[in-house]
Design an enzyme around this catalytic site. Structure first.
Site, short mmCIF file in Angstrom:
data_model
loop_
_atom_site.label_atom_id
_atom_site.label_comp_id
_atom_site.label_asym_id
_atom_site.label_seq_id
_atom_site.Cartn_x
_atom_site.Cartn_y
_atom_site.Cartn_z
N GLY A 132 0.82 -1.21 0.00
CA GLY A 132 0.00 0.00 0.00
C GLY A 132 0.85 1.25 0.00
N ASN A 133 0.22 2.38 0.24
CA ASN A 133 0.97 3.63 0.36
C ASN A 133 0.30 4.52 1.42
OD1 ASN A 133 -0.96 5.56 -1.01
ND2 ASN A 133 -0.68 4.05 -2.65
#
Ligand code: C5P
Length: 390
Positions: free
Chosen positions: A204-205
């Site tokens: 993810g980020n």
């Protein structure tokens, strides 16, 4: 903006009620038609006759003594805008909880018009956790708040709680009635995508979705039909139709079903995903896995490739100078690119503020100061409306 518009002025019971006579006057001067509804307590501070003389019609003060069968729904349907000034803690609490036990509260519950509230109360009441909760609830319902401001309060006290001045309320009312995106569909993507490694874990980020949600809210406030495709668990902005997704693929599939006039790609989409997500949870005992990645679909590019007449705004979250974003603006076929350096303080992921630079397809840049994300969103939507000749 107010000329010929039908405005209901709701007055609740605080000493600031005397200022509402001036407010009625200012609204009439701006060309609005004004009808007044008062709570019983408001009538202790200012007479209904004052408003009758100013506006030319008798205020609604009681649901049962009025000759009309259903005076609150009649007034609520007539309104194009409702302004509650002053809005006391009690009136705010009634609206937050849907309690319609006086003429003003019933009108507020019955109307579909935008509602502006100008709170006025002592600092202690404004800061009480119950009032904080009620304000959050009514904001989440899409009602708009102006003030209160710091200044002199009833009984000679000084602090936050002074009602907005009539002129400030009139200017705010104009912005609420300003709906340049009426009739248009705006698509917004928001948040960071999650690409599954196994049933439990993902790549993810750090994107929070705050910028995209603020854009969706700003577009809805300007009258647009909003379709928000988001990975974020932030609450749905008032008036937006929300599609909750996780991965780039899910985001693409949701976007493919939407046919917008304006598309704003504020999401931080993963560029790569695991080529194969494990069926079962990866186990430490199997040793470190080798990750094989593959590119994700470019959602923005898929919308540009439709060839439809869509105004496209891209976002470029970078960790360096503006040059890469300028190159992207030219390459991606967007109508506008919004660049921000996500490593700069007060900018980028998770913060409530952002410092952005607007990039035209020809590479022209306009650097904005650090602003709240809500303000960035408002300014951006005004520019887009303007470009579309609205
Ligand atoms: O990742 P990049 O910086 O190239 O993103 C630029 C723009 O393209 C952003 O507006 C982003 O939301 C969009 N994008 C997308 N799908 C991707 C990658 C980026 O819609 N797979």
């Amino acid at each position: 903006m107010l000329s010929g518009r039908r405005v209901v002025l709701g007055v609740s019971g605080g000493v600031a009620a005397y200022k509402s006579a001036y407010l009625a006057r200012r609204l009439l001067e701006a060309g609005a038609e004004v009808r007044v509804v008062m709570t019983p307590a408001a009538q202790r501070f200012i007479g209904a006759q004052t408003f009758a003389s100013l506006t030319g019609s008798h205020p609604l003060t009681d649901l049962f003594e009025d000759p009309s069968v259903s005076p609150h729904t009649e007034l609520a349907r007539w309104a194009e805008l409702v302004i509650v000034a002053p809005a006391t803690a009690a009136t705010i609490a009634r609206l937050a909880h849907g309690i319609a036990d006086n003429a003003l509260a019933a009108t507020l519950l019955a109307t579909r018009a935008p509602v502006v509230l100008a709170p006025a109360m002592h600092t202690e009441m404004w800061e009480h956790p119950a009032t904080r909760r009620n304000i959050s609830l009514i904001e989440a319902d899409g009602h708009r708040i102006i003030g209160p401001f710091s200044g002199e309060l009833a009984g000679g006290d000084v602090g936050i709680g002074r009602v907005a001045e009539p002129e400030e309320i009139v200017e705010f009312a104009k912005t609420v009635l300003h709906r340049p995106l009426e009739g248009l569909t705006v698509l917004v993507t928001a948040g960071g995508t999650r690409e599954a490694l196994d049933p439990v874990r993902y790549l993810g980020n750090r994107s929070s979705g705050k910028m995209g949600h603020a854009i969706a809210a700003a577009a809805a406030q300007r009258g647009a039909h909003v379709e928000l495709v988001t990975t974020s668990s932030l609450p749905a902005p008032p008036g937006a139709n929300v599609h909750r997704v996780e991965s780039a693929q899910e985001m693409l599939e949701a976007v493919e079903k939407i046919h917008p006039d304006i598309a704003v790609f504020a999401a931080a989409v993963a560029d790569f995903r695991p080529a194969q997500a494990a069926q079962d949870k990866l186990s430490r005992s199997d040793g470190p896995p080798t990750l094989v990645l593959e590119p994700t679909p470019d959602i923005l590019a898929s919308v540009v490739a439709r060839g439809d007449d869509i105004f496209v705004v891209g976002f470029a979250a970078e960790t360096g100078g503006v040059e890469r974003a300028i190159e992207k603006a030219k390459r991606k076929g967007v109508d506008l690119m919004v660049y921000n350096d996500v490593t700069a303080p007060g900018s980028g992921f998770g913060t409530d503020t952002n410092q952005v630079t607007l990039i035209e397809p020809d590479g022209t840049v306009d650097r904005w100061p650090q602003l709240s994300k809500a303000e960035v969103a408002s300014r951006l939507m005004e520019i887009v409306a303007n470009r579309l000749g609205r």
